[in-house]
Design a protein around this motif. Sequence first.
Motif, mmCIF file in Angstrom:
data_model
loop_
_atom_site.group_PDB
_atom_site.id
_atom_site.type_symbol
_atom_site.label_atom_id
_atom_site.label_comp_id
_atom_site.label_asym_id
_atom_site.label_seq_id
_atom_site.Cartn_x
_atom_site.Cartn_y
_atom_site.Cartn_z
ATOM 1 N N UNK A 84 0.818 -1.217 0.000
ATOM 2 C CA UNK A 84 0.000 0.000 0.000
ATOM 3 C C UNK A 84 0.847 1.261 0.000
ATOM 4 N N UNK A 85 1.933 1.265 0.770
ATOM 5 C CA UNK A 85 2.822 2.433 0.790
ATOM 6 C C UNK A 85 3.533 2.613 -0.550
ATOM 7 N N UNK A 86 3.908 1.510 -1.185
ATOM 8 C CA UNK A 86 4.546 1.620 -2.501
ATOM 9 C C UNK A 86 3.565 2.179 -3.523
ATOM 10 N N UNK A 87 2.319 1.762 -3.453
ATOM 11 C CA UNK A 87 1.303 2.287 -4.362
ATOM 12 C C UNK A 87 1.113 3.781 -4.116
ATOM 13 N N UNK A 88 1.108 4.185 -2.842
ATOM 14 C CA UNK A 88 0.989 5.612 -2.515
ATOM 15 C C UNK A 88 2.138 6.415 -3.105
ATOM 16 N N UNK A 89 3.349 5.918 -2.943
ATOM 17 C CA UNK A 89 4.514 6.631 -3.459
ATOM 18 C C UNK A 89 4.467 6.712 -4.987
ATOM 19 N N UNK A 90 4.113 5.632 -5.638
ATOM 20 C CA UNK A 90 4.040 5.633 -7.104
ATOM 21 C C UNK A 90 2.922 6.548 -7.593
ATOM 22 N N UNK A 91 1.775 6.528 -6.905
ATOM 23 C CA UNK A 91 0.640 7.358 -7.329
ATOM 24 C C UNK A 91 0.909 8.844 -7.132
ATOM 25 N N UNK B 237 4.051 10.222 -7.182
ATOM 26 C CA UNK B 237 5.345 10.612 -7.727
ATOM 27 C C UNK B 237 5.212 11.768 -8.712
ATOM 28 N N UNK B 238 4.282 11.663 -9.632
ATOM 29 C CA UNK B 238 4.089 12.723 -10.621
ATOM 30 C C UNK B 238 3.654 14.049 -9.986
ATOM 31 N N UNK B 239 2.674 14.061 -9.068
ATOM 32 C CA UNK B 239 2.347 15.337 -8.433
ATOM 33 C C UNK B 239 3.478 15.879 -7.563
ATOM 34 N N UNK B 240 4.282 15.004 -6.965
ATOM 35 C CA UNK B 240 5.426 15.464 -6.171
ATOM 36 C C UNK B 240 6.412 16.228 -7.061
ATOM 37 N N UNK B 241 6.721 15.668 -8.204
ATOM 38 C CA UNK B 241 7.656 16.315 -9.121
ATOM 39 C C UNK B 241 7.041 17.588 -9.685
ATOM 40 N N UNK B 242 5.766 17.541 -10.051
ATOM 41 C CA UNK B 242 5.106 18.704 -10.647
ATOM 42 C C UNK B 242 5.044 19.878 -9.679
ATOM 43 N N UNK B 243 4.687 19.637 -8.421
ATOM 44 C CA UNK B 243 4.594 20.741 -7.468
ATOM 45 C C UNK B 243 5.990 21.286 -7.151
ATOM 46 N N UNK B 244 7.018 20.433 -7.161
ATOM 47 C CA UNK B 244 8.381 20.905 -6.939
ATOM 48 C C UNK B 244 8.846 21.795 -8.091
ATOM 49 N N UNK B 245 8.525 21.403 -9.310
ATOM 50 C CA UNK B 245 8.895 22.214 -10.476
ATOM 51 C C UNK B 245 8.160 23.548 -10.441
ATOM 52 N N UNK B 246 6.861 23.519 -10.119
ATOM 53 C CA UNK B 246 6.108 24.779 -10.038
ATOM 54 C C UNK B 246 6.628 25.665 -8.902
ATOM 55 N N UNK B 247 7.102 25.049 -7.818
ATOM 56 C CA UNK B 247 7.678 25.829 -6.715
ATOM 57 C C UNK B 247 8.966 26.507 -7.160
ATOM 58 N N UNK B 248 9.790 25.798 -7.938
ATOM 59 C CA UNK B 248 11.001 26.422 -8.494
ATOM 60 C C UNK B 248 10.634 27.536 -9.457
ATOM 61 N N UNK B 249 9.563 27.351 -10.219
ATOM 62 C CA UNK B 249 9.104 28.421 -11.113
ATOM 63 C C UNK B 249 8.720 29.659 -10.315
#
Length: 138
Positions: A58-65, A67-79
């Motif tokens: 379940x935790x692996x599924x959470x991390x995989x699900x 992953x994309x929003x984690x990267x996207x919000x980090x990129x938008x934060x750098x923007x």
Amino acid sequence: MGFKEAVRTVLTEKYATFSGRASRSEYWWFQLLFHAVLLCGSLISMLIAATTWNTAIGLMILVIATLLPQIAVAVRRLHDRNLSGWWYLGFVIAWFIPYLNLLAIIALIVLFAFPGTKGPNRFGPDPLNPQSNAEVFA
């Protein structure tokens, strides 16, 4: 931006949106929820030995699900700091280099903690003050 609004924005409205800007509150509220869920799941996994594999899956599924929003919000934060999202890739690569990984993590946390640029920048309007954006483009 409050907790509910920040999490809803990251998970539903901007799940895989890499353009635009993210305020500090949007980034940090989402990180708080993500890490709290991971911590609770890990604690449950340690306390209930019979369901360790189920909880771990379940935790692996959470991390995989997330992953994309984690990267996207980090990129938008750098923007929001007026930096390109490619800087995030540089930090991720630095995480795999011994001794440099600690410096990269500290630098990224500092970048995410400082306020964004005031007013519009090359990545879009200011997420905290939309009134100033109207005056600039009028």
